[in-house]
Motif scaffolding. Structure first.
Motif, PDB file in Angstrom:
ATOM      1  N   ASP A  57       0.906  -1.123  -0.017  1.00  0.00           N
ATOM      2  CA  ASP A  57      -0.258   0.186  -0.075  1.00  0.00           C
ATOM      3  C   ASP A  57       0.785   0.746  -0.046  1.00  0.00           C
ATOM      4  N   SER A  58       0.544   1.966  -1.185  1.00  0.00           N
ATOM      5  CA  SER A  58       2.536   2.969  -1.468  1.00  0.00           C
ATOM      6  C   SER A  58       1.345   4.088  -1.000  1.00  0.00           C
ATOM      7  N   HIS A  59       0.148   4.565  -0.392  1.00  0.00           N
ATOM      8  CA  HIS A  59      -0.831   5.532  -0.122  1.00  0.00           C
ATOM      9  C   HIS A  59      -1.265   5.635   1.469  1.00  0.00           C
ATOM     10  N   VAL A  60      -0.120   5.903   2.101  1.00  0.00           N
ATOM     11  CA  VAL A  60      -0.278   6.094   3.930  1.00  0.00           C
ATOM     12  C   VAL A  60       0.213   7.171   4.514  1.00  0.00           C
ATOM     13  N   HIS A  61      -1.225   7.638   5.400  1.00  0.00           N
ATOM     14  CA  HIS A  61      -1.124   8.424   6.600  1.00  0.00           C
ATOM     15  C   HIS A  61      -0.231   7.758   7.815  1.00  0.00           C
ATOM     16  N   ILE A  62       0.365   7.952   8.583  1.00  0.00           N
ATOM     17  CA  ILE A  62       0.187   7.407  10.160  1.00  0.00           C
ATOM     18  C   ILE A  62       0.886   7.958  10.876  1.00  0.00           C
ATOM     19  N   ASP A  63       0.502   8.415  11.913  1.00  0.00           N
ATOM     20  CA  ASP A  63       0.974   9.197  13.051  1.00  0.00           C
ATOM     21  C   ASP A  63       1.436  10.546  12.303  1.00  0.00           C
ATOM     22  N   GLN A  64       0.316  11.301  11.292  1.00  0.00           N
ATOM     23  CA  GLN A  64       0.986  12.230  10.960  1.00  0.00           C
ATOM     24  C   GLN A  64       0.229  13.217  11.990  1.00  0.00           C
ATOM     25  N   PRO A  65       1.126  14.865  11.772  1.00  0.00           N
ATOM     26  CA  PRO A  65       0.238  16.390  12.441  1.00  0.00           C
ATOM     27  C   PRO A  65      -0.883  16.500  11.473  1.00  0.00           C
ATOM     28  N   SER A  66      -1.919  16.932  12.333  1.00  0.00           N
ATOM     29  CA  SER A  66      -3.047  17.153  11.860  1.00  0.00           C
ATOM     30  C   SER A  66      -3.961  17.866  11.918  1.00  0.00           C
ATOM     31  N   GLY A  67      -3.135  19.343  12.702  1.00  0.00           N
ATOM     32  CA  GLY A  67      -3.616  20.606  13.564  1.00  0.00           C
ATOM     33  C   GLY A  67      -3.946  20.288  14.788  1.00  0.00           C
ATOM     34  N   ASP A  68      -4.527  22.050  15.456  1.00  0.00           N
ATOM     35  CA  ASP A  68      -4.588  22.089  16.948  1.00  0.00           C
ATOM     36  C   ASP A  68      -5.387  20.800  17.367  1.00  0.00           C
ATOM     37  N   GLY A  69      -5.143  20.540  18.639  1.00  0.00           N
ATOM     38  CA  GLY A  69      -6.506  19.131  19.112  1.00  0.00           C
ATOM     39  C   GLY A  69      -6.452  17.560  18.291  1.00  0.00           C
ATOM     40  N   ILE A  70      -5.605  17.675  16.686  1.00  0.00           N
ATOM     41  CA  ILE A  70      -6.692  16.499  16.016  1.00  0.00           C
ATOM     42  C   ILE A  70      -5.338  15.797  16.225  1.00  0.00           C
ATOM     43  N   VAL A  71      -5.481  14.586  16.323  1.00  0.00           N
ATOM     44  CA  VAL A  71      -4.859  13.247  16.332  1.00  0.00           C
ATOM     45  C   VAL A  71      -4.664  11.980  15.222  1.00  0.00           C
ATOM     46  N   MET A  72      -3.715  12.034  14.824  1.00  0.00           N
ATOM     47  CA  MET A  72      -4.520  10.376  14.043  1.00  0.00           C
ATOM     48  C   MET A  72      -4.905   9.263  14.757  1.00  0.00           C
ATOM     49  N   ALA A  73      -5.350   8.632  13.949  1.00  0.00           N
ATOM     50  CA  ALA A  73      -6.403   7.397  15.034  1.00  0.00           C
ATOM     51  C   ALA A  73      -4.754   6.047  15.410  1.00  0.00           C
ATOM     52  N   ASP A  74      -4.111   6.178  14.205  1.00  0.00           N
ATOM     53  CA  ASP A  74      -3.175   4.652  14.247  1.00  0.00           C
ATOM     54  C   ASP A  74      -1.664   5.082  14.217  1.00  0.00           C
ATOM     55  N   ASP A  75      -0.860   4.969  15.080  1.00  0.00           N
ATOM     56  CA  ASP A  75       0.521   4.957  15.077  1.00  0.00           C
ATOM     57  C   ASP A  75       0.780   4.468  14.493  1.00  0.00           C
ATOM     58  N   PHE A  76       2.015   3.179  14.038  1.00  0.00           N
ATOM     59  CA  PHE A  76       2.901   2.999  13.260  1.00  0.00           C
ATOM     60  C   PHE A  76       2.857   1.860  13.745  1.00  0.00           C
ATOM     61  N   GLU A  77       2.395   1.017  14.991  1.00  0.00           N
ATOM     62  CA  GLU A  77       2.140  -0.113  15.595  1.00  0.00           C
ATOM     63  C   GLU A  77       1.116  -0.533  15.137  1.00  0.00           C
ATOM     64  N   SER A  78      -0.353   0.645  15.783  1.00  0.00           N
ATOM     65  CA  SER A  78      -1.590  -0.368  15.259  1.00  0.00           C
ATOM     66  C   SER A  78      -1.935  -0.255  13.720  1.00  0.00           C
ATOM     67  N   GLY A  79      -1.384   0.628  12.747  1.00  0.00           N
ATOM     68  CA  GLY A  79      -1.883   0.941  11.369  1.00  0.00           C
ATOM     69  C   GLY A  79      -0.906  -0.194  10.312  1.00  0.00           C
ATOM     70  N   THR A  80       0.537  -0.329  11.300  1.00  0.00           N
ATOM     71  CA  THR A  80       0.772  -1.758  10.207  1.00  0.00           C
ATOM     72  C   THR A  80       0.279  -2.767  10.842  1.00  0.00           C
ATOM     73  N   ARG A  81      -0.317  -3.366  12.016  1.00  0.00           N
ATOM     74  CA  ARG A  81      -0.661  -3.920  12.650  1.00  0.00           C
ATOM     75  C   ARG A  81      -2.199  -4.414  11.441  1.00  0.00           C
ATOM     76  N   SER A  82      -2.179  -3.397  11.489  1.00  0.00           N
ATOM     77  CA  SER A  82      -4.029  -3.590  10.567  1.00  0.00           C
ATOM     78  C   SER A  82      -3.909  -4.099   8.905  1.00  0.00           C
ATOM     79  N   ALA A  83      -2.491  -3.177   8.611  1.00  0.00           N
ATOM     80  CA  ALA A  83      -2.158  -3.424   6.822  1.00  0.00           C
ATOM     81  C   ALA A  83      -2.113  -5.514   7.025  1.00  0.00           C
ATOM     82  N   ALA A  84      -1.676  -5.849   8.526  1.00  0.00           N
ATOM     83  CA  ALA A  84      -0.905  -6.730   8.166  1.00  0.00           C
ATOM     84  C   ALA A  84      -2.271  -7.833   7.961  1.00  0.00           C
ATOM     85  N   ILE A  85      -3.335  -7.149   8.517  1.00  0.00           N
ATOM     86  CA  ILE A  85      -5.084  -8.601   9.241  1.00  0.00           C
ATOM     87  C   ILE A  85      -5.083  -8.685   7.848  1.00  0.00           C
ATOM     88  N   GLY A  86      -4.703  -7.112   6.748  1.00  0.00           N
ATOM     89  CA  GLY A  86      -5.342  -6.999   5.140  1.00  0.00           C
ATOM     90  C   GLY A  86      -4.902  -7.733   4.538  1.00  0.00           C
TER      91      GLY A  86
END
Length: 471
Positions: A57-86
């Motif tokens: 998957d060559s188009h993935v945003h993980i743990d990226q700064p997203s503005g004041d008070g906004i936090v992405m739902a995946d860090d690299f552990e959870s994002g790559t874990r979910s990727a492996a599930i798929g």
């Protein structure tokens, strides 16, 4: 020859061939492809399964700064874990340069987030937001030589977008260094004009996100990006294309002789703008950019996958929790679509959706599926033949698929950081039941058997589009 592991009796599928054979794996590589292999204590019986290259998957945003008070739902552990599930074995995540920061420091920050925390292999695209002379003339050439061979520019989002002159300078730097540029094509000035009109009319709900980002804004920006690349004479990738008109711009550029790659995503096959028009703020779950369009645009994107307008099928995974003050339902987001974070999760569902809706329904064949989800990504982004194929010497990155397994997509089976899936309740036929990264099982039958740290960082070669090798 003694192997560490043998995959027996599976139907091997690559971008060009389909055949039954055994795979011998040694030291994380494919060491043999033959009938009736012996010489391993670890035998995986793949009878009745497709053995494919693991998804890239060559188009993935993980743990990226997203503005004041906004936090992405995946860090690299959870994002790559979910990727492996798929069924994915590699991702290319975006490393965003913040204004005033250097590219090198931005990479240091992202490596600190990713290194030792990934379940599958990871490489980085750069996002250039501040193309100063030192960034383009000094940093970028050194980083390309270090294996960071692609970067993205935005034509939208006020804090990210580049002016046309900045895009030209950035494309020229790419041409001089052999880097490949990805472009997010939407006309920010048109969007801001339409936002003003909607606000004046008191239209603040999530559905206004779609009507303030119309097809015309994407089409115009696509045409402009292609024209700027033609002026500089450098290849580009047009990412997350959502509609027929933008596709036609890509086809016209190719007729003129331009080197351009098109990418689309599951949301443009499965969702429409109507999904944003829901009560109780539910429409916020489907806010992404470009927004989903309509049935006609869905049909056009399927046609583009079938005819080769699109070379890549990616997720544009950009996850924000829905019921969370740091996610979709932040205080300002509850009051206006302008403040709903743009992006939806999808790294785990990309492959099953394309397999079920594409392969099983006769729109594409198995070999095209592999090309769109693995091989073309590896070739375009400088990872082939280490990744993206099944061949002697390639990494043993594999996904074993049960084509008859029926699954109802629910968020709980995806094991992601997000609290919803935009495809909740979708029934798919065909599912990856065994994900293998460099010879090691990381997911089997929906259970994570590996651990963070199994995934490694991938330095890359220059793109085949830049070096003029065929995709």
């Amino acid at each position: 020859m003694q192997f560490d592991r043998i995959i027996k009796n599976g139907t091997i599928v690559t971008a060009s061939d389909t055949y039954i054979a055994d795979l011998g794996i040694k030291d994380g590589k494919i060491a043999a492809i033959a009938d009736a292999l012996t010489g391993a204590d670890d035998i995986v019986d793949a009878t009745g399964l497709y053995v494919m290259p693991g998804g890239i998957d060559s188009h993935v945003h993980i743990d990226q700064p997203s503005g004041d008070g906004i936090v992405m739902a995946d860090d690299f552990e959870s994002g790559t874990r979910s990727a492996a599930i798929g069924g994915n074995t590699s991702i290319l995540a975006f490393c965003m340069q913040e204004k005033g920061d250097s590219l090198r420091h931005s990479l240091d920050v992202y490596h600190a987030k990713a290194d030792g925390n990934c379940h599958i292999d990871v490489a980085f695209h750069l996002i250039v937001t501040d193309p100063t002379p030192s960034v383009l003339g000094q940093e970028l050439p050194a980083l390309v030589e270090d294996g960071y061979t692609s970067f993205k520019v935005f034509m939208t989002y006020e804090n990210l977008r580049l002016r046309d002159d900045e895009i030209l300078d950035t494309l020229d730097a790419a041409r001089n260094t052999g880097a490949l540029v990805l472009v997010h094509c939407e006309n920010e000035d048109a969007i801001r004009f339409l936002i003003g009109q909607h606000e004046a009319a008191g239209e603040f709900s999530a559905k206004s996100h779609a009507t303030t980002r119309p097809i015309a804004a994407e089409r115009e920006a696509t045409h402009r990006a292609l024209s700027l690349a033609e002026i500089v004479d450098t290849p580009i990738v047009i990412v997350h294309v959502s509609n027929q008109q933008a596709m036609e711009e890509i086809e016209r550029a190719r007729v003129r002789g331009s080197k351009v790659v098109g990418e689309t995503c599951p949301q443009y096959l499965m969702l429409t703008a109507d999904d944003l028009d829901q009560d109780e703020l539910e429409g916020a779950k489907f806010v992404c950019s470009p927004p989903p369009r309509d049935k006609e645009s869905q049909d056009a994107c399927w046609d583009g996958l079938e005819r080769g307008v699109f070379d890549l099928f990616s997720s544009d995974h950009c996850p924000f929790r829905f019921n969370d003050p740091e996610g979709k339902l932040n205080e300002k987001g509850k009051k206006s679509f302008r403040w709903i974070p743009n992006g939806i999760p999808g790294v785990a569902t990309r492959l099953p959706i394309l397999f079920s809706e594409g392969v099983q329904k006769g729109r594409i064949d198995l070999n095209r599926f592999v090309a769109l989800t693995a091989t073309n990504h590896a070739k375009l982004y400088g990872m082939y033949p280490q990744k993206g194929t099944i061949a002697i010497g390639s990494d043993a990155d594999l996904a074993l698929w049960d084509p008859n397994k029926n699954v109802t997509i629910t968020n709980d089976i995806l094991q992601q950081g997000c609290d919803y899936s935009p495809y909740e309740g979708l029934e798919v036929k065909g599912w990856p039941v065994h994900t293998i990264v460099r010879g090691k099982t990381v997911v089997k039958d929906g259970k994570v058997t590996g651990q963070k740290g199994d995934g490694k960082y991938l330095p890359r070669q220059k793109s085949n589009l830049v070096t003029s090798k065929p995709v």
